[in-house]
Write an enzyme that holds these catalytic residues in place. Structure first.
Site, PDB file in Angstrom:
ATOM      1  N   GLY B  72       0.676  -1.217   0.083  1.00 11.63           N
ATOM      2  CA  GLY B  72      -0.158   0.177   0.030  1.00 11.63           C
ATOM      3  C   GLY B  72       0.942   1.487  -0.064  1.00 11.63           C
ATOM      4  O   GLY B  72       0.567   2.366   0.703  1.00 11.63           O
ATOM      5  N   ASN B 100      10.412   6.670  -8.616  1.00 16.27           N
ATOM      6  CA  ASN B 100       8.990   6.018  -8.874  1.00 16.27           C
ATOM      7  C   ASN B 100       8.033   6.893  -8.250  1.00 16.27           C
ATOM      8  O   ASN B 100       8.146   7.117  -7.005  1.00 16.27           O
ATOM      9  CB  ASN B 100       8.799   4.750  -8.524  1.00 16.27           C
ATOM     10  CG  ASN B 100       7.683   3.910  -8.893  1.00 16.27           C
ATOM     11  OD1 ASN B 100       6.688   4.006  -8.083  1.00 16.27           O
ATOM     12  ND2 ASN B 100       7.672   3.234  -9.899  1.00 16.27           N
ATOM     13  N   CYS B 131      -0.637   1.128  -9.232  1.00 17.95           N
ATOM     14  CA  CYS B 131      -0.661   0.405  -7.869  1.00 17.95           C
ATOM     15  C   CYS B 131      -1.929  -0.324  -7.528  1.00 17.95           C
ATOM     16  O   CYS B 131      -2.899   0.337  -7.575  1.00 17.95           O
ATOM     17  CB  CYS B 131      -0.170   1.114  -6.705  1.00 17.95           C
ATOM     18  SG  CYS B 131      -0.200   0.356  -5.286  1.00 17.95           S
ATOM     19  N   THR B 194       1.832  -5.418 -10.910  1.00 19.92           N
ATOM     20  CA  THR B 194       1.413  -6.619 -10.648  1.00 19.92           C
ATOM     21  C   THR B 194      -0.052  -6.780 -10.947  1.00 19.92           C
ATOM     22  O   THR B 194      -0.584  -6.012 -11.248  1.00 19.92           O
ATOM     23  CB  THR B 194       1.398  -6.693  -9.095  1.00 19.92           C
ATOM     24  OG1 THR B 194       0.927  -5.728  -8.377  1.00 19.92           O
ATOM     25  CG2 THR B 194       2.849  -6.592  -8.303  1.00 19.92           C
TER      26      THR B 194
END
Lengths: 241, 304
Positions: B72, B100, B131, B194
Protein backbone atom coordinates in the site's frame (compact mmCIF):
# COMPACT_ATOMS: atom_id res chain seq x y z
CA UNK A 1 24.60 -19.49 2.06
CA UNK A 2 24.21 -23.27 1.89
CA UNK A 3 23.56 -25.42 4.96
CA UNK A 4 23.44 -29.16 5.38
CA UNK A 5 20.73 -30.74 7.48
CA UNK A 6 22.26 -32.74 10.34
CA UNK A 7 19.02 -33.48 12.14
CA UNK A 8 15.35 -32.65 11.52
CA UNK A 9 13.16 -34.45 14.01
CA UNK A 10 9.98 -33.89 16.04
CA UNK A 11 10.44 -32.84 19.67
CA UNK A 12 6.74 -32.18 20.40
CA UNK A 13 3.55 -32.58 18.33
CA UNK A 14 4.12 -30.56 15.14
CA UNK A 15 7.32 -29.02 16.52
CA UNK A 16 10.67 -29.91 14.92
CA UNK A 17 14.30 -29.42 15.82
CA UNK A 18 16.46 -28.62 12.80
CA UNK A 19 20.23 -28.81 13.14
CA UNK A 20 22.11 -27.17 10.29
CA UNK A 21 25.83 -27.31 9.56
CA UNK A 22 27.37 -24.31 7.83
CA UNK A 23 28.75 -20.79 8.17
CA UNK A 24 27.17 -18.92 11.07
CA UNK A 25 29.52 -15.94 11.06
CA UNK A 26 26.58 -13.65 10.24
CA UNK A 27 24.85 -14.47 13.53
CA UNK A 28 25.68 -11.78 16.06
CA UNK A 29 23.00 -11.88 18.77
CA UNK A 30 20.35 -14.15 20.25
CA UNK A 31 16.91 -13.36 18.85
CA UNK A 32 18.11 -13.08 15.25
CA UNK A 33 16.57 -15.29 12.59
CA UNK A 34 17.36 -17.14 9.38
CA UNK A 35 15.36 -17.09 6.14
CA UNK A 36 15.14 -20.63 4.78
CA UNK A 37 14.46 -21.42 1.16
CA UNK A 38 12.29 -24.50 1.14
CA UNK A 39 12.38 -26.31 -2.23
CA UNK A 40 9.12 -25.78 -4.12
CA UNK A 41 8.16 -22.55 -2.38
CA UNK A 42 8.83 -19.05 -3.66
CA UNK A 43 9.19 -17.03 -0.48
CA UNK A 44 11.70 -17.92 2.20
CA UNK A 45 10.45 -18.85 5.68
CA UNK A 46 11.77 -16.87 8.65
CA UNK A 47 12.77 -19.12 11.59
CA UNK A 48 14.36 -17.86 14.80
CA UNK A 49 17.75 -19.19 15.82
CA UNK A 50 17.59 -21.30 19.00
CA UNK A 51 21.35 -21.72 19.41
CA UNK A 52 24.51 -21.57 17.32
CA UNK A 53 28.25 -22.13 17.36
CA UNK A 54 30.95 -21.61 14.76
CA UNK A 55 30.06 -24.76 12.81
CA UNK A 56 26.28 -24.65 12.75
CA UNK A 57 22.97 -23.72 14.30
CA UNK A 58 19.82 -25.17 15.78
CA UNK A 59 16.39 -23.94 14.74
CA UNK A 60 13.09 -25.05 16.25
CA UNK A 61 9.96 -24.53 14.17
CA UNK A 62 6.32 -25.50 14.13
CA UNK A 63 4.84 -27.03 10.98
CA UNK A 64 1.93 -24.62 10.53
CA UNK A 65 1.49 -24.45 6.76
CA UNK A 66 2.54 -26.05 3.48
CA UNK A 67 6.03 -24.57 3.58
CA UNK A 68 6.99 -25.65 7.08
CA UNK A 69 5.28 -29.02 6.53
CA UNK A 70 7.52 -29.55 3.49
CA UNK A 71 10.50 -28.49 5.59
CA UNK A 72 9.59 -31.10 8.20
CA UNK A 73 9.87 -33.82 5.53
CA UNK A 74 13.43 -32.88 4.57
CA UNK A 75 16.13 -35.37 5.54
CA UNK A 76 19.58 -35.27 7.12
CA UNK A 77 22.10 -34.76 4.32
CA UNK A 78 19.73 -32.47 2.34
CA UNK A 79 20.93 -28.93 1.76
CA UNK A 80 19.05 -25.71 2.49
CA UNK A 81 19.79 -22.20 1.24
CA UNK A 82 19.45 -19.62 4.01
CA UNK A 83 20.03 -15.94 4.64
CA UNK A 84 21.43 -15.78 8.13
CA UNK A 85 21.85 -13.42 11.05
CA UNK A 86 18.80 -11.32 10.13
CA UNK A 87 17.17 -8.82 12.47
CA UNK A 88 18.56 -6.97 15.47
CA UNK A 89 18.36 -9.62 18.18
CA UNK A 90 18.34 -9.06 21.95
CA UNK A 91 20.73 -6.68 23.68
CA UNK A 92 21.99 -8.32 26.90
CA UNK A 93 24.05 -5.33 28.01
CA UNK A 94 21.22 -3.28 29.49
CA UNK A 95 18.94 -5.36 31.68
CA UNK A 96 20.00 -5.27 35.33
CA UNK A 97 21.29 -8.32 37.15
CA UNK A 98 18.06 -10.27 37.55
CA UNK A 99 16.15 -10.18 34.28
CA UNK A 100 13.04 -12.22 33.58
CA UNK A 101 12.96 -14.32 30.40
CA UNK A 102 9.42 -15.16 29.26
CA UNK A 103 8.48 -17.38 26.34
CA UNK A 104 5.33 -18.95 24.97
CA UNK A 105 5.11 -21.93 22.58
CA UNK A 106 7.32 -21.62 19.50
CA UNK A 107 8.38 -18.20 20.77
CA UNK A 108 10.58 -20.05 23.25
CA UNK A 109 13.53 -21.21 21.06
CA UNK A 110 15.43 -17.89 20.67
CA UNK A 111 15.24 -17.43 24.45
CA UNK A 112 17.55 -20.41 24.91
CA UNK A 113 20.54 -18.67 23.30
CA UNK A 114 19.46 -15.47 25.05
CA UNK A 115 19.53 -17.16 28.47
CA UNK A 116 22.99 -18.56 27.73
CA UNK A 117 24.17 -15.09 26.69
CA UNK A 118 22.72 -13.54 29.84
CA UNK A 119 24.54 -16.08 32.00
CA UNK A 120 27.76 -15.47 30.06
CA UNK A 121 27.30 -11.73 30.68
CA UNK A 122 27.18 -12.42 34.42
CA UNK A 123 23.42 -11.98 34.89
CA UNK A 124 21.12 -14.24 36.86
CA UNK A 125 18.01 -14.65 34.75
CA UNK A 126 14.79 -16.39 35.82
CA UNK A 127 12.81 -18.15 33.10
CA UNK A 128 9.06 -18.59 32.61
CA UNK A 129 7.90 -20.92 29.83
CA UNK A 130 4.25 -21.20 28.80
CA UNK A 131 2.61 -24.04 26.89
CA UNK A 132 -0.94 -25.17 26.21
CA UNK A 133 -0.52 -28.61 27.77
CA UNK A 134 2.07 -31.05 29.12
CA UNK A 135 2.55 -33.00 25.87
CA UNK A 136 3.52 -29.81 24.01
CA UNK A 137 6.45 -29.03 26.31
CA UNK A 138 9.90 -28.86 24.71
CA UNK A 139 13.35 -27.46 25.65
CA UNK A 140 12.51 -27.59 29.38
CA UNK A 141 15.43 -29.86 30.30
CA UNK A 142 17.83 -27.78 28.23
CA UNK A 143 16.79 -24.63 30.11
CA UNK A 144 17.06 -26.43 33.46
CA UNK A 145 20.54 -27.66 32.52
CA UNK A 146 21.64 -24.03 32.29
CA UNK A 147 21.18 -23.89 36.08
CA UNK A 148 18.63 -21.10 36.12
CA UNK A 149 15.23 -21.16 37.88
CA UNK A 150 12.57 -22.23 35.35
CA UNK A 151 8.81 -21.96 35.93
CA UNK A 152 6.40 -23.67 33.58
CA UNK A 153 2.76 -22.78 33.05
CA UNK A 154 0.23 -24.78 31.06
CA UNK A 155 -3.15 -23.41 30.02
CA UNK A 156 -4.89 -26.65 31.04
CA UNK A 157 -2.87 -27.24 34.21
CA UNK A 158 -1.49 -30.58 32.99
CA UNK A 159 2.06 -29.53 33.98
CA UNK A 160 3.50 -26.87 36.27
CA UNK A 161 1.33 -23.93 37.24
CA UNK A 162 -2.14 -23.77 35.65
CA UNK A 163 -2.66 -20.63 33.63
CA UNK A 164 -0.60 -18.27 31.49
CA UNK A 165 2.97 -16.98 31.77
CA UNK A 166 1.63 -13.81 33.41
CA UNK A 167 0.36 -15.97 36.31
CA UNK A 168 3.98 -16.89 37.07
CA UNK A 169 5.01 -13.24 37.25
CA UNK A 170 4.96 -11.40 40.57
CA UNK A 171 2.46 -8.65 41.29
CA UNK A 172 4.19 -5.36 40.42
CA UNK A 173 7.05 -7.36 38.88
CA UNK A 174 9.86 -4.86 38.36
CA UNK A 175 12.33 -7.26 36.80
CA UNK A 176 13.61 -6.41 33.30
CA UNK A 177 11.66 -8.51 30.74
CA UNK A 178 12.92 -10.35 27.65
CA UNK A 179 9.91 -11.90 25.91
CA UNK A 180 9.00 -13.86 22.80
CA UNK A 181 5.72 -15.54 21.97
CA UNK A 182 2.29 -14.99 20.45
CA UNK A 183 1.08 -11.39 20.29
CA UNK A 184 -1.66 -11.75 22.97
CA UNK A 185 0.97 -13.15 25.35
CA UNK A 186 3.42 -10.34 24.62
CA UNK A 187 0.72 -7.73 25.20
CA UNK A 188 -0.34 -9.36 28.49
CA UNK A 189 3.27 -9.56 29.72
CA UNK A 190 3.94 -5.97 28.68
CA UNK A 191 0.85 -4.83 30.58
CA UNK A 192 1.58 -6.83 33.71
CA UNK A 193 5.28 -5.94 33.91
CA UNK A 194 6.01 -3.01 36.22
CA UNK A 195 9.36 -2.43 34.52
CA UNK A 196 9.21 0.66 32.29
CA UNK A 197 11.45 -0.96 29.69
CA UNK A 198 12.13 -4.45 28.34
CA UNK A 199 12.66 -6.24 25.04
CA UNK A 200 9.81 -7.92 23.17
CA UNK A 201 10.32 -9.99 20.02
CA UNK A 202 7.50 -9.72 17.46
CA UNK A 203 6.42 -11.84 14.54
CA UNK A 204 4.96 -10.90 11.13
CA UNK A 205 4.49 -12.46 7.74
CA UNK A 206 7.54 -11.45 5.72
CA UNK A 207 8.72 -11.51 2.15
CA UNK A 208 12.39 -10.53 2.06
CA UNK A 209 13.36 -10.58 5.76
CA UNK A 210 16.14 -8.02 5.27
CA UNK A 211 14.30 -4.70 5.16
CA UNK A 212 13.58 -4.15 1.48
CA UNK A 213 9.92 -4.90 0.83
CA UNK A 214 8.07 -3.18 3.70
CA UNK A 215 5.94 -6.31 4.02
CA UNK A 216 6.19 -6.58 7.81
CA UNK A 217 5.87 -2.96 8.95
CA UNK A 218 4.24 -2.16 12.27
CA UNK A 219 3.37 1.20 13.77
CA UNK A 220 5.48 2.20 16.80
CA UNK A 221 5.77 5.31 18.94
CA UNK A 222 8.81 6.19 16.79
CA UNK A 223 6.94 5.76 13.49
CA UNK A 224 6.69 2.81 11.10
CA UNK A 225 9.25 0.06 11.79
CA UNK A 226 10.12 -3.11 9.89
CA UNK A 227 9.82 -6.19 12.10
CA UNK A 228 12.51 -7.94 10.03
CA UNK A 229 15.18 -5.23 10.04
CA UNK A 230 14.40 -2.72 12.84
CA UNK A 231 13.18 -5.69 14.95
CA UNK A 232 12.17 -8.37 15.55
CA UNK A 233 13.12 -7.21 19.08
CA UNK A 234 11.46 -3.94 20.12
CA UNK A 235 11.78 -1.95 23.34
CA UNK A 236 8.69 -1.63 25.48
CA UNK A 237 8.97 2.17 25.17
CA UNK A 238 8.46 1.91 21.38
CA UNK A 239 5.42 -0.34 21.46
CA UNK A 240 1.97 1.19 21.12
CA UNK A 241 0.22 -1.37 23.36
CA UNK B 1 33.64 -9.22 -25.94
CA UNK B 2 29.89 -8.70 -25.73
CA UNK B 3 28.21 -5.32 -25.25
CA UNK B 4 25.68 -5.02 -22.43
CA UNK B 5 25.04 -1.30 -22.62
CA UNK B 6 21.71 0.09 -23.71
CA UNK B 7 20.40 3.56 -24.42
CA UNK B 8 17.32 4.78 -22.64
CA UNK B 9 16.06 8.23 -23.66
CA UNK B 10 19.60 9.54 -24.01
CA UNK B 11 20.90 7.88 -20.85
CA UNK B 12 23.48 5.20 -21.51
CA UNK B 13 23.10 2.34 -19.04
CA UNK B 14 26.03 -0.04 -18.48
CA UNK B 15 23.52 -2.86 -18.70
CA UNK B 16 19.73 -3.14 -18.92
CA UNK B 17 19.24 -4.55 -15.40
CA UNK B 18 17.20 -2.31 -13.11
CA UNK B 19 15.70 -3.39 -9.78
CA UNK B 20 12.00 -2.51 -9.76
CA UNK B 21 10.36 -0.06 -7.43
CA UNK B 22 9.06 -1.52 -4.18
CA UNK B 23 11.48 -4.45 -4.32
CA UNK B 24 14.69 -2.56 -3.61
CA UNK B 25 13.85 0.14 -1.06
CA UNK B 26 16.45 2.87 -1.53
CA UNK B 27 19.13 0.27 -2.25
CA UNK B 28 20.73 0.41 1.18
CA UNK B 29 19.85 -3.14 2.27
CA UNK B 30 21.29 -4.54 -0.98
CA UNK B 31 24.47 -2.51 -0.71
CA UNK B 32 25.21 -4.75 2.30
CA UNK B 33 25.26 -7.75 -0.08
CA UNK B 34 27.06 -6.29 -3.14
CA UNK B 35 28.22 -3.05 -4.75
CA UNK B 36 25.00 -1.87 -6.35
CA UNK B 37 26.88 0.43 -8.72
CA UNK B 38 27.07 -2.54 -11.10
CA UNK B 39 23.35 -2.04 -11.83
CA UNK B 40 22.12 -0.22 -14.92
CA UNK B 41 20.12 1.90 -12.49
CA UNK B 42 17.38 1.24 -9.97
CA UNK B 43 13.86 2.47 -9.37
CA UNK B 44 13.44 3.48 -5.75
CA UNK B 45 10.45 2.91 -3.49
CA UNK B 46 7.25 4.53 -4.79
CA UNK B 47 6.98 8.07 -3.47
CA UNK B 48 3.87 10.09 -2.73
CA UNK B 49 3.39 13.76 -1.82
CA UNK B 50 2.56 12.92 1.81
CA UNK B 51 3.99 10.14 3.94
CA UNK B 52 1.98 6.90 4.00
CA UNK B 53 1.95 4.07 6.53
CA UNK B 54 0.40 1.74 3.97
CA UNK B 55 -1.92 -1.18 4.65
CA UNK B 56 -2.27 -3.22 7.84
CA UNK B 57 -0.43 -6.56 8.02
CA UNK B 58 -0.43 -9.28 6.78
CA UNK B 59 0.78 -7.58 3.62
CA UNK B 60 2.46 -10.65 2.12
CA UNK B 61 1.26 -14.08 0.95
CA UNK B 62 2.90 -16.99 -0.85
CA UNK B 63 1.66 -17.93 -4.33
CA UNK B 64 2.61 -20.72 -6.76
CA UNK B 65 5.86 -19.49 -8.36
CA UNK B 66 5.40 -16.05 -6.89
CA UNK B 67 3.99 -13.90 -4.16
CA UNK B 68 1.22 -11.44 -3.36
CA UNK B 69 1.84 -8.11 -1.74
CA UNK B 70 -0.45 -5.41 -0.44
CA UNK B 71 2.04 -3.01 1.08
CA UNK B 72 0.00 0.00 0.00
CA UNK B 73 2.78 2.44 -0.95
CA UNK B 74 4.35 2.82 2.47
CA UNK B 75 6.82 5.68 2.12
CA UNK B 76 8.02 8.69 4.10
CA UNK B 77 6.73 11.29 1.61
CA UNK B 78 8.61 13.22 -1.06
CA UNK B 79 10.05 15.86 1.27
CA UNK B 80 11.69 13.25 3.47
CA UNK B 81 12.92 11.36 0.41
CA UNK B 82 14.63 14.53 -0.83
CA UNK B 83 15.99 15.61 2.55
CA UNK B 84 17.11 12.19 3.83
CA UNK B 85 16.97 9.25 1.42
CA UNK B 86 18.56 10.84 -1.66
CA UNK B 87 21.53 12.38 0.22
CA UNK B 88 22.12 9.03 1.95
CA UNK B 89 21.79 7.16 -1.36
CA UNK B 90 24.50 9.38 -2.85
CA UNK B 91 27.01 7.69 -0.55
CA UNK B 92 26.54 4.21 -2.03
CA UNK B 93 25.01 4.74 -5.52
CA UNK B 94 26.67 7.01 -8.05
CA UNK B 95 24.53 6.65 -11.17
CA UNK B 96 21.31 8.40 -12.18
CA UNK B 97 18.41 6.78 -10.35
CA UNK B 98 14.78 6.29 -11.32
CA UNK B 99 12.23 8.10 -9.15
CA UNK B 100 8.95 6.18 -8.95
CA UNK B 101 5.96 8.40 -8.11
CA UNK B 102 2.38 7.66 -7.10
CA UNK B 103 -0.49 9.99 -6.38
CA UNK B 104 -4.15 10.40 -5.61
CA UNK B 105 -4.87 13.36 -7.87
CA UNK B 106 -3.30 14.84 -10.99
CA UNK B 107 -2.06 17.79 -8.91
CA UNK B 108 -0.35 15.47 -6.45
CA UNK B 109 1.42 13.58 -9.24
CA UNK B 110 2.57 16.86 -10.76
CA UNK B 111 3.83 18.31 -7.49
CA UNK B 112 5.75 15.19 -6.45
CA UNK B 113 7.26 14.67 -9.91
CA UNK B 114 8.33 18.31 -10.15
CA UNK B 115 10.07 18.12 -6.77
CA UNK B 116 11.98 14.97 -7.73
CA UNK B 117 12.75 16.30 -11.22
CA UNK B 118 14.78 19.05 -9.57
CA UNK B 119 17.09 16.49 -7.90
CA UNK B 120 20.26 15.93 -9.90
CA UNK B 121 20.51 12.27 -8.83
CA UNK B 122 17.23 11.54 -10.59
CA UNK B 123 17.69 10.45 -14.21
CA UNK B 124 14.18 9.29 -15.07
CA UNK B 125 10.74 9.85 -13.54
CA UNK B 126 8.60 6.74 -13.48
CA UNK B 127 4.94 7.57 -12.91
CA UNK B 128 3.05 4.72 -11.31
CA UNK B 129 -0.57 4.82 -12.48
CA UNK B 130 -1.02 1.17 -11.69
CA UNK B 131 -0.64 0.34 -7.99
CA UNK B 132 -3.37 -2.19 -7.19
CA UNK B 133 -3.08 -1.78 -3.43
CA UNK B 134 -4.42 1.67 -2.70
CA UNK B 135 -7.97 2.87 -2.86
CA UNK B 136 -9.09 6.02 -4.66
CA UNK B 137 -5.88 6.53 -6.61
CA UNK B 138 -3.05 4.80 -8.32
CA UNK B 139 -4.58 2.16 -10.51
CA UNK B 140 -7.71 4.24 -11.16
CA UNK B 141 -5.55 6.48 -13.38
CA UNK B 142 -4.08 3.50 -15.18
CA UNK B 143 -7.30 1.79 -16.14
CA UNK B 144 -8.61 4.29 -18.70
CA UNK B 145 -6.78 5.87 -21.65
CA UNK B 146 -8.23 9.31 -20.83
CA UNK B 147 -7.08 9.50 -17.22
CA UNK B 148 -3.70 7.94 -18.09
CA UNK B 149 -3.24 10.63 -20.73
CA UNK B 150 -4.33 13.37 -18.34
CA UNK B 151 -1.68 12.40 -15.75
CA UNK B 152 0.97 12.01 -18.45
CA UNK B 153 0.25 15.39 -20.01
CA UNK B 154 0.22 17.24 -16.70
CA UNK B 155 3.46 15.63 -15.47
CA UNK B 156 5.23 16.19 -18.80
CA UNK B 157 4.36 19.88 -18.65
CA UNK B 158 5.95 20.15 -15.20
CA UNK B 159 9.24 18.23 -15.56
CA UNK B 160 12.34 18.27 -17.75
CA UNK B 161 13.59 14.72 -17.31
CA UNK B 162 12.33 11.71 -19.27
CA UNK B 163 8.96 10.45 -18.02
CA UNK B 164 8.07 6.75 -18.09
CA UNK B 165 4.48 5.81 -17.29
CA UNK B 166 4.15 2.50 -15.40
CA UNK B 167 1.18 0.58 -16.74
CA UNK B 168 -1.22 -1.83 -15.12
CA UNK B 169 -1.86 -5.28 -16.56
CA UNK B 170 -5.29 -5.26 -14.88
CA UNK B 171 -7.03 -3.77 -17.91
CA UNK B 172 -8.90 -5.10 -20.94
CA UNK B 173 -6.65 -3.37 -23.48
CA UNK B 174 -3.19 -2.28 -22.38
CA UNK B 175 -2.35 -1.18 -25.93
CA UNK B 176 -4.95 1.59 -25.98
CA UNK B 177 -3.61 2.95 -22.67
CA UNK B 178 -0.02 2.74 -23.92
CA UNK B 179 -0.96 4.66 -27.07
CA UNK B 180 -2.81 7.30 -25.04
CA UNK B 181 0.30 7.84 -22.88
CA UNK B 182 2.52 8.12 -25.95
CA UNK B 183 0.19 10.65 -27.55
CA UNK B 184 0.14 12.63 -24.30
CA UNK B 185 3.92 12.96 -24.49
CA UNK B 186 5.35 10.08 -22.43
CA UNK B 187 9.03 9.47 -23.15
CA UNK B 188 8.71 5.78 -22.35
CA UNK B 189 6.56 3.12 -20.68
CA UNK B 190 7.23 0.66 -17.85
CA UNK B 191 5.23 -2.54 -17.80
CA UNK B 192 3.87 -4.53 -16.12
CA UNK B 193 2.87 -3.73 -12.56
CA UNK B 194 1.51 -6.63 -10.50
CA UNK B 195 -1.57 -8.66 -11.36
CA UNK B 196 -4.43 -8.35 -8.89
CA UNK B 197 -4.88 -11.59 -6.95
CA UNK B 198 -5.81 -13.09 -3.61
CA UNK B 199 -5.35 -16.08 -1.28
CA UNK B 200 -7.67 -17.38 1.42
CA UNK B 201 -6.59 -18.83 4.76
CA UNK B 202 -8.14 -22.31 4.98
CA UNK B 203 -8.17 -22.20 8.79
CA UNK B 204 -9.96 -18.85 9.20
CA UNK B 205 -11.85 -18.91 5.85
CA UNK B 206 -10.77 -15.28 5.39
CA UNK B 207 -8.35 -13.62 2.93
CA UNK B 208 -4.73 -13.91 4.07
CA UNK B 209 -3.95 -10.31 3.17
CA UNK B 210 -5.43 -7.72 5.51
CA UNK B 211 -6.25 -5.70 2.39
CA UNK B 212 -8.13 -8.70 0.96
CA UNK B 213 -6.48 -8.48 -2.43
CA UNK B 214 -2.91 -7.82 -3.50
CA UNK B 215 -0.52 -7.76 -6.43
CA UNK B 216 0.88 -11.00 -7.84
CA UNK B 217 4.52 -10.95 -8.90
CA UNK B 218 7.30 -13.46 -9.44
CA UNK B 219 7.98 -16.04 -12.18
CA UNK B 220 4.25 -16.85 -12.43
CA UNK B 221 3.62 -13.55 -14.24
CA UNK B 222 6.55 -13.68 -16.70
CA UNK B 223 4.57 -14.95 -19.73
CA UNK B 224 1.87 -12.31 -19.17
CA UNK B 225 4.52 -9.60 -18.99
CA UNK B 226 6.28 -10.86 -22.13
CA UNK B 227 3.01 -10.87 -24.03
CA UNK B 228 2.09 -7.33 -22.95
CA UNK B 229 5.56 -5.93 -23.73
CA UNK B 230 5.35 -7.62 -27.14
CA UNK B 231 1.91 -6.11 -27.85
CA UNK B 232 2.84 -2.63 -26.65
CA UNK B 233 6.19 -2.61 -28.51
CA UNK B 234 4.27 -3.22 -31.72
CA UNK B 235 1.93 -0.31 -31.02
CA UNK B 236 4.24 2.51 -29.85
CA UNK B 237 7.57 4.05 -30.83
CA UNK B 238 8.77 5.13 -27.35
CA UNK B 239 11.14 2.84 -25.39
CA UNK B 240 9.84 0.28 -22.91
CA UNK B 241 11.15 -0.93 -19.58
CA UNK B 242 9.88 -4.50 -19.38
CA UNK B 243 9.26 -6.24 -16.09
CA UNK B 244 7.26 -9.04 -14.51
CA UNK B 245 8.74 -12.24 -13.13
CA UNK B 246 12.24 -11.72 -14.52
CA UNK B 247 14.58 -13.91 -12.46
CA UNK B 248 17.62 -14.76 -14.59
CA UNK B 249 19.74 -13.57 -17.52
CA UNK B 250 17.75 -15.64 -20.01
CA UNK B 251 14.53 -13.93 -18.85
CA UNK B 252 16.21 -10.55 -19.48
CA UNK B 253 17.09 -11.56 -23.03
CA UNK B 254 13.57 -12.87 -23.63
CA UNK B 255 12.07 -9.61 -22.37
CA UNK B 256 14.34 -7.59 -24.66
CA UNK B 257 13.42 -9.75 -27.65
CA UNK B 258 9.78 -8.86 -26.95
CA UNK B 259 10.70 -5.18 -27.10
CA UNK B 260 12.09 -4.01 -23.77
CA UNK B 261 14.96 -1.49 -24.01
CA UNK B 262 15.73 -2.10 -20.34
CA UNK B 263 14.51 -4.76 -17.93
CA UNK B 264 13.37 -4.35 -14.36
CA UNK B 265 13.72 -7.11 -11.78
CA UNK B 266 11.29 -7.12 -8.88
CA UNK B 267 10.32 -10.01 -6.64
CA UNK B 268 13.53 -11.96 -7.37
CA UNK B 269 15.46 -9.41 -5.27
CA UNK B 270 13.33 -10.24 -2.24
CA UNK B 271 14.11 -13.94 -2.40
CA UNK B 272 17.73 -13.65 -3.54
CA UNK B 273 19.32 -10.37 -2.45
CA UNK B 274 22.08 -10.95 -5.03
CA UNK B 275 19.64 -11.75 -7.87
CA UNK B 276 20.57 -8.70 -9.98
CA UNK B 277 24.28 -9.19 -9.41
CA UNK B 278 23.98 -12.78 -10.61
CA UNK B 279 21.92 -11.72 -13.64
CA UNK B 280 24.52 -9.10 -14.64
CA UNK B 281 27.33 -11.63 -14.24
CA UNK B 282 25.43 -14.27 -16.18
CA UNK B 283 24.32 -12.05 -19.10
CA UNK B 284 27.65 -12.18 -21.00
CA UNK B 285 27.78 -15.95 -20.52
CA UNK B 286 24.28 -16.42 -21.95
CA UNK B 287 24.96 -13.93 -24.76
CA UNK B 288 28.07 -15.85 -25.80
CA UNK B 289 26.08 -19.09 -25.80
CA UNK B 290 23.35 -17.53 -27.93
CA UNK B 291 25.68 -15.67 -30.27
CA UNK B 292 24.45 -12.23 -29.20
CA UNK B 293 27.09 -9.50 -29.47
CA UNK B 294 25.10 -6.48 -28.34
CA UNK B 295 21.95 -6.33 -26.23
CA UNK B 296 20.90 -3.05 -27.86
CA UNK B 297 20.66 -4.90 -31.18
CA UNK B 298 18.20 -7.58 -29.99
CA UNK B 299 15.51 -5.21 -28.71
CA UNK B 300 12.24 -6.22 -30.38
CA UNK B 301 13.91 -9.14 -32.15
CA UNK B 302 10.88 -11.38 -31.60
CA UNK B 303 8.83 -9.22 -33.95
CA UNK B 304 8.59 -10.11 -37.63
Amino acid sequence: MQYQIVENSPIAPGVFLLDLAGDTSAVKAPGQFAQLQIPGFYLRRPISICDWDESGMTLIYKAVGQGTEALSRMQPGDTLDALNGLGNGYDVTRCGNHPLVIGGGVGIPPLYALTKALIAAGREPAVILGFNKAEEIFLLEEFEDLGVPVSVTTADGSFGQKGFVTDAMKEKDERYVFACGPLPMLKAVCKKSACPTGQYSLEERMACGFGACMGCTIQTKNGPKRVCKDGPVFRKEELTW
Amino acid sequence: MVNLSVNLCGLTLDNPVIPASGCFGYGKEFAEYYDINILGSFSFKGTTRQQRFGNPTPRIAEAPAGMLNAVGLQNPGVEHVISHELPEMKRYFHKPVIANVSGFSVDEYVETCAMLDAEEQVGIIEVNISCPNVHGGGMAFGTSPDSAAAVTKAVKAAVKKPVFIKLSPNVTDIVSIARACEEAGADGLSLINTLLGMRVDLKTHKPILANGMGGLSGPAVLPVALRMVYQVYKAVKIPLMGMGGVSCARDVIEMMLCGAAAVQVGAANLVHPCACKEIIEQLPVEMEKLGIRSLQEIIGGAHA
